[in-house]
Scaffold this active site. Structure first.
Site, mmCIF file in Angstrom:
data_model
loop_
_atom_site.group_PDB
_atom_site.id
_atom_site.type_symbol
_atom_site.label_atom_id
_atom_site.label_comp_id
_atom_site.label_asym_id
_atom_site.label_seq_id
_atom_site.Cartn_x
_atom_site.Cartn_y
_atom_site.Cartn_z
ATOM 1 N N CYS A 20 -32.656 -52.668 -24.527
ATOM 2 C CA CYS A 20 -32.803 -53.824 -25.399
ATOM 3 C C CYS A 20 -34.259 -53.941 -25.868
ATOM 4 C CB CYS A 20 -32.411 -55.135 -24.746
ATOM 5 S SG CYS A 20 -30.677 -55.258 -24.403
ATOM 6 N N ARG A 75 -36.319 -47.062 -26.273
ATOM 7 C CA ARG A 75 -35.870 -47.818 -25.101
ATOM 8 C C ARG A 75 -34.374 -47.641 -24.856
ATOM 9 N NH1 ARG A 75 -39.436 -52.088 -23.714
ATOM 10 N NH2 ARG A 75 -37.746 -53.468 -23.113
ATOM 11 N N TRP A 94 -28.663 -52.753 -25.649
ATOM 12 C CA TRP A 94 -28.112 -51.773 -24.717
ATOM 13 C C TRP A 94 -27.111 -52.565 -23.883
ATOM 14 C CZ3 TRP A 94 -28.185 -50.664 -19.341
ATOM 15 C CH2 TRP A 94 -27.892 -49.331 -19.012
ATOM 16 N N ASN A 108 -33.483 -60.307 -24.460
ATOM 17 C CA ASN A 108 -33.529 -59.093 -23.647
ATOM 18 C C ASN A 108 -33.551 -59.548 -22.195
ATOM 19 O OD1 ASN A 108 -34.184 -56.698 -22.393
ATOM 20 N ND2 ASN A 108 -36.282 -56.614 -23.180
ATOM 21 N N GLY A 109 -32.669 -58.980 -21.364
ATOM 22 C CA GLY A 109 -32.612 -59.376 -19.950
ATOM 23 C C GLY A 109 -31.201 -59.770 -19.591
ATOM 24 N N GLU A 139 -35.844 -33.335 -9.359
ATOM 25 C CA GLU A 139 -36.299 -33.674 -10.710
ATOM 26 C C GLU A 139 -35.731 -32.693 -11.738
ATOM 27 O OE1 GLU A 139 -37.356 -36.105 -12.107
ATOM 28 O OE2 GLU A 139 -38.320 -35.449 -13.940
ATOM 29 N N LYS A 183 -33.360 -33.821 -14.853
ATOM 30 C CA LYS A 183 -33.665 -33.491 -16.262
ATOM 31 C C LYS A 183 -32.437 -32.868 -16.922
ATOM 32 C CE LYS A 183 -36.356 -35.371 -16.943
ATOM 33 N NZ LYS A 183 -36.937 -36.195 -15.932
ATOM 34 N N GLU A 194 -29.585 -35.421 -17.440
ATOM 35 C CA GLU A 194 -29.875 -36.447 -18.449
ATOM 36 C C GLU A 194 -29.648 -35.971 -19.869
ATOM 37 O OE1 GLU A 194 -34.021 -37.445 -17.111
ATOM 38 O OE2 GLU A 194 -33.305 -39.483 -17.368
ATOM 39 N N HIS A 253 -24.867 -26.446 4.996
ATOM 40 C CA HIS A 253 -24.225 -27.565 5.700
ATOM 41 C C HIS A 253 -23.150 -28.230 4.843
ATOM 42 C CE1 HIS A 253 -26.928 -27.164 9.058
ATOM 43 N NE2 HIS A 253 -27.926 -27.041 8.185
ATOM 44 N N LYS A 277 -34.916 -45.814 -22.142
ATOM 45 C CA LYS A 277 -36.240 -45.395 -21.677
ATOM 46 C C LYS A 277 -36.779 -46.368 -20.637
ATOM 47 C CE LYS A 277 -39.961 -42.931 -21.554
ATOM 48 N NZ LYS A 277 -39.865 -41.722 -20.741
HETATM 49 C C1 AGP Z 1 -36.443 -40.169 -16.260
HETATM 50 O O1 AGP Z 1 -36.216 -39.030 -16.992
HETATM 51 C C2 AGP Z 1 -35.645 -41.323 -16.503
HETATM 52 N N1 AGP Z 1 -34.980 -41.411 -17.688
HETATM 53 C C3 AGP Z 1 -35.568 -42.429 -15.505
HETATM 54 O O2 AGP Z 1 -35.060 -41.887 -14.333
HETATM 55 C C4 AGP Z 1 -36.892 -43.162 -15.203
HETATM 56 O O3 AGP Z 1 -37.756 -42.297 -14.517
HETATM 57 C C5 AGP Z 1 -36.588 -44.423 -14.381
HETATM 58 O O4 AGP Z 1 -35.758 -45.271 -15.120
HETATM 59 C C6 AGP Z 1 -37.840 -45.156 -13.949
HETATM 60 O O5 AGP Z 1 -38.600 -45.550 -15.037
HETATM 61 P P1 AGP Z 1 -40.111 -45.998 -14.863
HETATM 62 O O6 AGP Z 1 -40.862 -44.818 -14.380
HETATM 63 O O7 AGP Z 1 -40.532 -46.455 -16.228
HETATM 64 O O8 AGP Z 1 -40.120 -47.114 -13.863
#
Ligand code: AGP
Length: 605
Positions: A2, A27, A75, A99-100, A481, A485, A488, A504, A600
């Protein structure tokens, strides 16, 4: 997650609002809308999907003189992404954007429904505009009606509201969700947004609202009250006008540009903090670590992975007990928080709702707090006792890359800074570590050869039934990580695992359609990690080995450079896994920068 914009003035409201929404696209959103009040004439437009749909709907609309306008990218949280649920929401003669999350919306809605109010959407937001109009009907002046509305709301919000009868005013309120107002010295214009970028090129000075702030703007100025209802003066700061880093510079996607930028931004992260024999953080109070026996790191997503990496470095180099928490878990599990613990929140945006709440929890429990963040003046930076900025610059790709790289760089430096205080490393070792840190920018340079290789290789990894990224020690968080990636932006199933854990359970999945991305650094448990990969290879899993040492059991092999230390291997392998995800996603035709269902900045829990 949002985004809000607002405008008051003689300018082209529609263009200013649409421009602002465009800047907030990163965002994440699934619908958008604007409402403009010119004289006593309201015009409102909403569209599902990308902003081009809204642009198309508004193409024949123009304002002629003074107007007030509000806009929103939504969103979906309460209710599907439909036009009816898109903001702005209309009462009888007012529009609101929000927003919220309004936590008590269900009770409020029930009361309003019982009084005969008609709701058009499934959103929590719509209660705001109906409550406001109910207060108006009860005889309150518009601002008093707005004030009473805000006092009735529980939850997180950034709100803008415009109404007939006050055609030259925008009402605002902020609690928990980010919002700022911008001005210029030579006009009466006022600009609102959820973050700085929409205001660059329009406003020269900005005021960041604090939680509990509410009030109104008109031609004459800005009137702000704090949560106790006490009037306060805005506190203006100069808005940086540098937009260069917010453009793609010829790269196909922001994510690609951001991967390439890592070498420069890491240099910025190191700047002034590395002396010959010492790591220096001028921004930290000298007594920050006094009385501290433990460090608790807390974050979400990629920032959580950098926190996990930090735990290896803090314990290894500074010998300080370190725990790592997922913010959404910590919030509700009634944790033991003791005042000999330093609480460290990590966030690219500084606005992630869950992380922000844990920071508030830690503060309430009396812990010293530190924030590692990329956005100055963000909510977390303003709240914490101390902060270290990662200096990654604006990160636009939803999939975080350079923010992660700079976070790990900060943590490596911080572990050495702490080791100095605790004298856990010899001078010689400290000097060696500082020299290694200086080599990180070179380790993350993307060569043509590597990028070409990843482009070619990516075509072999578009199918199958899943990916395992595996690594040992600090290469385990890197594996997590790498998997995040890929998930996502490619929408392929990927998991990160400690190499030694595969036998395991997960090894049961091994077959040629299971792709294993094996992180095999020379300087960290090479033989152990290699035998784990051999176990998978023996069961016919398809292996892609990333290593400086050739590995004959691999189906694909990505040769990294011979490095002096495992941390330089970490950074080089980080770039490899980022490029792999990027190229797989591009081949699949996905929107790399704005992947489906993701935002974002996650400012709701
Ligand atoms: C990372 O690629 C993300 N899209 C997501 O996991 C992000 O790292 C997470 O939402 C935390 O965001 P921040 O670092 O702005 O707190």
């Amino acid at each position: 997650m949002c985004g809000i914009v607002g405008y008051l003035g003689e300018g082209n409201s529609k263009e200013i609002l649409l421009h602002g929404l465009k800047e907030l696209e990163y965002r994440g959103y699934d619908s958008a809308g604007i409402a403009i009040l010119e004289g006593d004439n309201f015009s409102s437009f909403k569209a599902v999907g990308k902003l081009v749909n809204l642009e198309e709907k508004t193409k024949d609309f123009q304002t002629k003189g003074f107007s007030v306008g509000i806009g929103h990218t939504r969103w979906a949280t309460h209710g599907k992404p439909t036009e009816l649920n898109a903001h702005p929401h209309l009462g009888e003669s007012s529009y609101v954007v929000h927003n919220g999350i309004i936590e008590n919306y269900a009770e409020l809605k029930e009361e309003l429904l019982a009084e005969g109010v008609n709701f058009l959407s499934q959103t929590d937001t719509e209660v705001i505009v109906h409550l406001f109009e109910k207060n108006l009907k009860a005889g309150l002046q518009p601002f008093k009606a707005f004030e009473k509305t805000v006092q009735t709301l529980d939850g997180a919000y950034a709100i803008l509201l415009i109404t007939k009868g006050e055609e030259e005013t925008i009402f605002f309120a902020k609690n928990g969700s980010p919002m700022l107002v911008g001005i210029t010295q030579d006009s009466n214009e006022k600009f609102f947004a959820s973050s700085d970028t929409p205001l660059i090129g329009y406003a020269t000075e900005v005021n960041y609202f604090e939680d509990g702030d509410y009030g109104y703007v008109n031609k004459e100025g800005i009137v702000i009250f704090n949560e106790e209802g006490v009037k306060k003066e805005p506190s203006f700061k100069t808005l940086s006008q540098n937009k260069l880093s917010a453009q793609k510079d010829g790269y196909r996607f922001f994510m690609e540009k951001e991967i390439y930028e890592q070498t420069n931004v890491i240099s910025d992260t190191l700047l002034g903090r590395l002396h010959d024999e010492e790591v220096v953080f001028d921004e930290l109070p000298s007594d920050l670590f006094d009385g501290i026996n433990e460090i608790k790191l807390c974050a979400c997503g990629t920032s959580y992975h950098s926190a996990l990496s930090a735990s290896y470095l803090f314990e290894r180099y500074a010998r300080v007990k370190t725990s790592v928490e997922v913010a959404s878990e910590l919030r509700y599990r009634d944790p033991i928080l003791t005042t000999d613990t330093l609480f460290v929140a990590i966030s690219q945006s500084g606005e992630t709702a869950d992380t922000l709440e844990t920071l508030k929890m830690a503060k309430e429990a009396g812990l010293k707090t530190l924030v590692i963040c990329n956005v100055d003046n963000s909510s977390m930076v303003r709240l914490a006792d101390a902060s270290i900025l990662t200096r990654a610059g604006v990160e636009k790709g939803v999939a975080s890359t350079k923010a992660f790289a700079t976070q790990v760089t900060v943590f490596w430096m911080l572990s050495l800074y702490l080791s100095q205080k605790k004298q856990t490393l010899s001078n010689e070792e400290l000097k060696r570590q500082i020299c290694l840190l200086r080599e990180v920018p070179a380790a993350v340079v993307v060569t043509d050869e590597l990028h070409e290789k990843m482009k070619r290789l990516s075509k072999r990894y578009l199918h199958g039934h899943g990916f395992f990224f595996i690594g040992r020690d600090i290469f385990f968080p890197l594996a997590l990580e790498g998997a995040l990636k890929l998930k996502e932006i490619s929408y392929l199933h990927a998991e990160g695992y400690p190499s030694g854990e595969m036998k395991h359970g997960p090894i049961a999945l091994a077959d040629p359609e299971l792709f294993t991305i094996a992180l095999l650094p020379e300087h960290m448990l090479y033989d152990k990690a290699k035998s784990n990969v051999e176990e998978l290879s023996a069961r016919d899993a398809t292996i892609c080995a990333i290593s400086p040492l050739p590995f004959d059991k691999a189906d694909d092999y990505i040769a990294t450079k011979k490095q002096k230390d495992y941390m330089l291997e970490f950074f080089e392998m980080m770039v490899v896994v980022q490029l792999l995800s990027l190229e797989v996603s591009i081949r699949l035709g996905n929107d790399v920068d704005m992947p489906r269902n993701l935002a974002k900045s996650v400012t709701v829990e």
